[in-house]
Design a protein around this motif. Structure first.
Motif, PDB file in Angstrom:
ATOM      1  N   SER A 178     -13.247   6.412  13.717  1.00  0.00           N
ATOM      2  CA  SER A 178     -11.957   6.127  13.681  1.00  0.00           C
ATOM      3  C   SER A 178     -11.075   7.401  14.112  1.00  0.00           C
ATOM      4  O   SER A 178     -11.309   8.245  13.290  1.00  0.00           O
ATOM      5  CB  SER A 178     -11.435   5.655  12.300  1.00  0.00           C
ATOM      6  N   ARG A 218      -3.461  -6.145  10.157  1.00  0.00           N
ATOM      7  CA  ARG A 218      -3.699  -6.488   8.565  1.00  0.00           C
ATOM      8  C   ARG A 218      -2.371  -7.498   8.449  1.00  0.00           C
ATOM      9  O   ARG A 218      -1.310  -7.284   8.983  1.00  0.00           O
ATOM     10  CB  ARG A 218      -3.483  -5.276   8.048  1.00  0.00           C
ATOM     11  N   ARG A 243     -12.310   3.553   6.522  1.00  0.00           N
ATOM     12  CA  ARG A 243     -11.236   4.190   5.509  1.00  0.00           C
ATOM     13  C   ARG A 243     -11.399   3.447   4.186  1.00  0.00           C
ATOM     14  O   ARG A 243     -11.233   2.212   4.300  1.00  0.00           O
ATOM     15  CB  ARG A 243      -9.965   4.394   6.114  1.00  0.00           C
ATOM     16  N   LEU A 245      -7.885   2.761  23.153  1.00  0.00           N
ATOM     17  CA  LEU A 245      -9.144   1.865  22.894  1.00  0.00           C
ATOM     18  C   LEU A 245      -8.900   0.596  23.063  1.00  0.00           C
ATOM     19  O   LEU A 245      -7.840  -0.036  23.472  1.00  0.00           O
ATOM     20  CB  LEU A 245      -9.644   2.109  21.006  1.00  0.00           C
ATOM     21  N   VAL A 303     -10.605  -4.381  12.404  1.00  0.00           N
ATOM     22  CA  VAL A 303     -10.511  -4.062  13.684  1.00  0.00           C
ATOM     23  C   VAL A 303     -11.358  -4.969  14.658  1.00  0.00           C
ATOM     24  O   VAL A 303     -12.415  -5.395  14.330  1.00  0.00           O
ATOM     25  CB  VAL A 303     -11.172  -2.603  13.941  1.00  0.00           C
ATOM     26  N   ARG A 305       2.889  12.473  15.817  1.00  0.00           N
ATOM     27  CA  ARG A 305       1.575  11.978  15.339  1.00  0.00           C
ATOM     28  C   ARG A 305       0.989  12.231  16.785  1.00  0.00           C
ATOM     29  O   ARG A 305       1.464  11.509  18.001  1.00  0.00           O
ATOM     30  CB  ARG A 305       1.583  10.419  15.144  1.00  0.00           C
ATOM     31  N   GLY A 313       5.727   1.708   5.668  1.00  0.00           N
ATOM     32  CA  GLY A 313       5.241   1.789   7.117  1.00  0.00           C
ATOM     33  C   GLY A 313       6.462   1.933   7.759  1.00  0.00           C
ATOM     34  O   GLY A 313       7.627   1.909   7.378  1.00  0.00           O
ATOM     35  N   GLY A 349      -8.494   8.261  13.478  1.00  0.00           N
ATOM     36  CA  GLY A 349      -7.679   9.094  12.196  1.00  0.00           C
ATOM     37  C   GLY A 349      -8.479   9.990  11.547  1.00  0.00           C
ATOM     38  O   GLY A 349      -8.037  10.886  10.770  1.00  0.00           O
ATOM     39  N   PRO A 364      -4.774   5.593  16.649  1.00  0.00           N
ATOM     40  CA  PRO A 364      -4.021   4.206  17.028  1.00  0.00           C
ATOM     41  C   PRO A 364      -3.276   3.637  15.528  1.00  0.00           C
ATOM     42  O   PRO A 364      -3.608   4.109  14.676  1.00  0.00           O
ATOM     43  CB  PRO A 364      -5.202   3.236  17.256  1.00  0.00           C
ATOM     44  N   ALA A 401       2.630  -0.419  12.658  1.00  0.00           N
ATOM     45  CA  ALA A 401       3.305   0.323  11.567  1.00  0.00           C
ATOM     46  C   ALA A 401       2.377   1.263  11.128  1.00  0.00           C
ATOM     47  O   ALA A 401       1.323   0.987  10.283  1.00  0.00           O
ATOM     48  CB  ALA A 401       3.949  -0.387  10.603  1.00  0.00           C
ATOM     49  N   PRO A 402       2.513   2.724  11.280  1.00  0.00           N
ATOM     50  CA  PRO A 402       1.621   3.655  10.593  1.00  0.00           C
ATOM     51  C   PRO A 402       2.303   3.854   9.198  1.00  0.00           C
ATOM     52  O   PRO A 402       3.346   3.311   8.970  1.00  0.00           O
ATOM     53  CB  PRO A 402       1.701   4.778  11.586  1.00  0.00           C
ATOM     54  N   THR A 460       0.824  -1.283   0.136  1.00  0.00           N
ATOM     55  CA  THR A 460       0.140   0.020  -0.045  1.00  0.00           C
ATOM     56  C   THR A 460       0.850   1.197  -0.145  1.00  0.00           C
ATOM     57  O   THR A 460       0.896   1.973  -0.919  1.00  0.00           O
ATOM     58  CB  THR A 460      -0.942   0.054   1.273  1.00  0.00           C
ATOM     59  N   VAL A 461       1.415   1.408   1.069  1.00  0.00           N
ATOM     60  CA  VAL A 461       2.499   2.660   1.369  1.00  0.00           C
ATOM     61  C   VAL A 461       3.488   2.162   2.091  1.00  0.00           C
ATOM     62  O   VAL A 461       3.616   1.027   2.739  1.00  0.00           O
ATOM     63  CB  VAL A 461       1.762   3.862   1.973  1.00  0.00           C
ATOM     64  N   ILE A 502      -2.132   0.245  13.313  1.00  0.00           N
ATOM     65  CA  ILE A 502      -2.244  -0.907  12.750  1.00  0.00           C
ATOM     66  C   ILE A 502      -1.353  -1.923  13.032  1.00  0.00           C
ATOM     67  O   ILE A 502      -0.051  -1.601  13.022  1.00  0.00           O
ATOM     68  CB  ILE A 502      -2.422  -0.482  11.199  1.00  0.00           C
ATOM     69  N   GLY A 537      -6.450  -2.593  15.057  1.00  0.00           N
ATOM     70  CA  GLY A 537      -6.534  -2.965  13.762  1.00  0.00           C
ATOM     71  C   GLY A 537      -5.757  -4.027  13.305  1.00  0.00           C
ATOM     72  O   GLY A 537      -4.365  -3.595  13.674  1.00  0.00           O
TER      73      GLY A 537
HETATM   74  O1  TXA Z   1      -1.918   0.486   4.242  1.00  0.00           O
HETATM   75  C1  TXA Z   1      -1.740   0.812   5.656  1.00  0.00           C
HETATM   76  O2  TXA Z   1      -2.841   0.485   6.242  1.00  0.00           O
HETATM   77  C2  TXA Z   1      -0.662   1.292   6.067  1.00  0.00           C
HETATM   78  C3  TXA Z   1       0.600   0.486   5.757  1.00  0.00           C
HETATM   79  C4  TXA Z   1       1.780   0.944   6.519  1.00  0.00           C
HETATM   80  O3  TXA Z   1       0.120  -0.790   6.407  1.00  0.00           O
HETATM   81  N1  TXA Z   1      -0.519   1.759   7.442  1.00  0.00           N
HETATM   82  C5  TXA Z   1      -1.573   3.024   7.662  1.00  0.00           C
HETATM   83  O4  TXA Z   1      -1.546   3.337   9.116  1.00  0.00           O
HETATM   84  O5  TXA Z   1      -2.056   3.662   7.021  1.00  0.00           O
HETATM   85  P1  TXA Z   1      -1.987   4.899   9.424  1.00  0.00           P
HETATM   86  O6  TXA Z   1      -1.557   4.517  11.226  1.00  0.00           O
HETATM   87  O7  TXA Z   1      -1.389   5.705   9.099  1.00  0.00           O
HETATM   88  O8  TXA Z   1      -3.300   4.402   9.422  1.00  0.00           O
HETATM   89  C6  TXA Z   1      -4.019   3.738  10.363  1.00  0.00           C
HETATM   90  C7  TXA Z   1      -5.584   4.143  10.254  1.00  0.00           C
HETATM   91  C8  TXA Z   1      -5.913   5.588  11.151  1.00  0.00           C
HETATM   92  O9  TXA Z   1      -6.879   6.322  10.211  1.00  0.00           O
HETATM   93  C9  TXA Z   1      -6.359   4.913  12.233  1.00  0.00           C
HETATM   94  O10 TXA Z   1      -7.255   5.871  13.015  1.00  0.00           O
HETATM   95  C10 TXA Z   1      -7.375   3.957  12.000  1.00  0.00           C
HETATM   96  O11 TXA Z   1      -6.435   3.261  10.849  1.00  0.00           O
HETATM   97  N2  TXA Z   1      -7.085   2.653  13.114  1.00  0.00           N
HETATM   98  C11 TXA Z   1      -6.051   1.980  13.605  1.00  0.00           C
HETATM   99  N3  TXA Z   1      -6.738   1.240  14.820  1.00  0.00           N
HETATM  100  C12 TXA Z   1      -7.879   1.500  14.859  1.00  0.00           C
HETATM  101  C13 TXA Z   1      -8.830   0.959  15.695  1.00  0.00           C
HETATM  102  N4  TXA Z   1      -8.621   0.152  16.713  1.00  0.00           N
HETATM  103  N5  TXA Z   1     -10.145   1.613  15.742  1.00  0.00           N
HETATM  104  C14 TXA Z   1     -10.196   2.553  14.707  1.00  0.00           C
HETATM  105  N6  TXA Z   1      -9.549   2.896  13.864  1.00  0.00           N
HETATM  106  C15 TXA Z   1      -8.178   2.432  13.932  1.00  0.00           C
END
Ligand code: TXA
Ligand code: MG
Length: 342
Positions: free
Chosen positions: A225, A120, A194, A114, A99, A57, A37, A227, A62, A140-141, A34-35, A64, A118
């Motif tokens: 979410s 993956r 998302r 929380l 999630v 951040r 991390g 984010g 949160p 890894a975000p 995807t992108v 993933i 999440g």
């Molecule tokens: O493609 C991807 O998912 C990439 C690569 C690196 O795997 N990672 C990514 O992570 O985009 P990040 O942290 O940029 O985005 C994570 C998103 C955020 O919008 C966050 O709020 C949401 O996922 N998220 C994570 N855990 C969550 C949870 N327990 N409940 C609701 N939303 C969650």
């Protein structure tokens, strides 16, 4: 800091380096499909805090957790609903984050306070090699400074994190270019948090029920979410989306371009529009007949505008069907929802 080429990740010395770095609470930047991390041991709160610090951040957003093997899922989560299994079967490994209710092994630092997490399983071989080398779940975000466009080229992660992480893995350009689809499975009806390359339609076809969509622009008050409430993907220039018929959009863009010095305004558009646009700085996203290519070029285009120090960025609205929903979701956020209807 060391840089490892993607094709060399599997070498024994590199696997050991990754393992030791992660074990010691270090950070590894790696490509996924995807992108890029920025990863750390998801079970080590101090390591997780370093990710938030490196990105700038907010701590309630949160992360993933990434797994390489399905057997590790139950280490991290509990109460897996039945509906999860056909989704994992169909879309894992791949760009879908699910999630679940978390187990105590996943600290609050990862989940932003929380009680869910999440998860993956990336389809990128390099990403899975990194996770296997680490031997622990990797949170890894996306590897970008908070608020900046996500990184789709190695050059971008070097710009944002050089010197602040222990290892960077150079995988060139990523395949998809948009972050994973996020689907909440902790509610009676799953909620799309998302949009991404796995579309709402694709999910509904597999589970045979309709899901809720929390990503529409009008659902902004109580973000499901965390984010969702932060500004995202914003380049330094001001982004405006122009929505309307082809002719009206071209006319509006060309009129606007004429009002500004040529080096201050840039246009990002699909190839169908590019020829008719008179701006000096134009970035071609590729043809609307190939939305995969358009998706791959979105973040790249936004970062190019930054490199050119463009002050005003104009982008035609694209059709929202299929992958178009994820593309427009990112563009609307980059524009801070500044949309002009012509
Ligand atoms: O493609 C991807 O998912 C990439 C690569 C690196 O795997 N990672 C990514 O992570 O985009 P990040 O942290 O940029 O985005 C994570 C998103 C955020 O919008 C966050 O709020 C949401 O996922 N998220 C994570 N855990 C969550 C949870 N327990 N409940 C609701 N939303 C969650
Ligand atoms: Mg991100």
């Amino acid at each position: 800091m060391i840089i490892i080429r993607a094709e060399d990740v599997g070498l024994k010395t590199n696997m050991l380096r990754i393992q030791q770095t992660i074990k010691q609470g270090g950070l590894v930047v790696f490509p996924t499909e995807t992108v890029y991390g920025i990863g750390a041991d998801a079970t080590n709160p101090e390591a997780v805090k370093r990710i938030f610090y490196a990105k700038g951040r907010p701590s309630d957003n949160p992360l993933i957790v990434h797994l390489a093997d399905l057997k590790d899922l139950e280490t991290c989560v509990q109460n897996i609903p039945n509906i999860a299994y056909p989704l994992m079967e169909k879309f894992w490994p791949g760009p879908l984050t699910l999630v679940f209710q978390k187990k105590a092994i996943i600290p609050q630092e990862v989940s932003g306070g929380l009680d869910t997490v999440g998860i993956r399983m990336p389809s990128s071989d390099v990403a899975r090699q990194v996770i296997r080398a680490a031997g622990v779940p990797i949170c890894a975000p996306s590897a970008n400074l908070s608020g900046k466009p996500s990184s789709t080229l190695f050059k971008h992660v070097v710009e944002d994190f050089s010197g602040n992480v222990e290892i960077m893995i150079d995988g060139g350009q990523v395949q998809i270019g948009l972050e994973s689809t996020v689907l909440d499975l902790t509610t009676p009806i799953p909620v799309l948090l998302r949009p991404g390359a796995i579309t709402k339609k694709m999910i509904e076809e597999v589970i045979q029920i309709g899901i809720m969509d929390a990503t529409q622009d009008d659902v902004k008050e109580t973000p499901k979410s965390p984010g969702m409430k932060y500004t995202h993907y914003a380049p330094k220039g001001e982004v405006t989306i122009i929505d309307g018929s082809f002719d009206h959009v071209i006319t509006y863009i060309n009129q606007t371009v004429r009002k500004y010095p040529p080096n201050e305004v840039g246009v990002i558009a699909p190839s169908e529009y590019i020829e008719s646009i008179s701006a000096y700085y134009k970035v071609n996203l590729g043809s609307l007949t190939n939305l995969n290519e358009v998706a791959r070029n979105i973040f790249l285009a936004l970062r190019q505008m930054d490199a050119l120090k463009i002050k005003m960025i104009l982008i035609p609205a694209l059709p929202k069907e299929d992958l178009g929903q994820a593309i427009m979701n990112r563009l609307n956020k980059a524009a801070g929802h500044r949309i002009i209807h012509v």
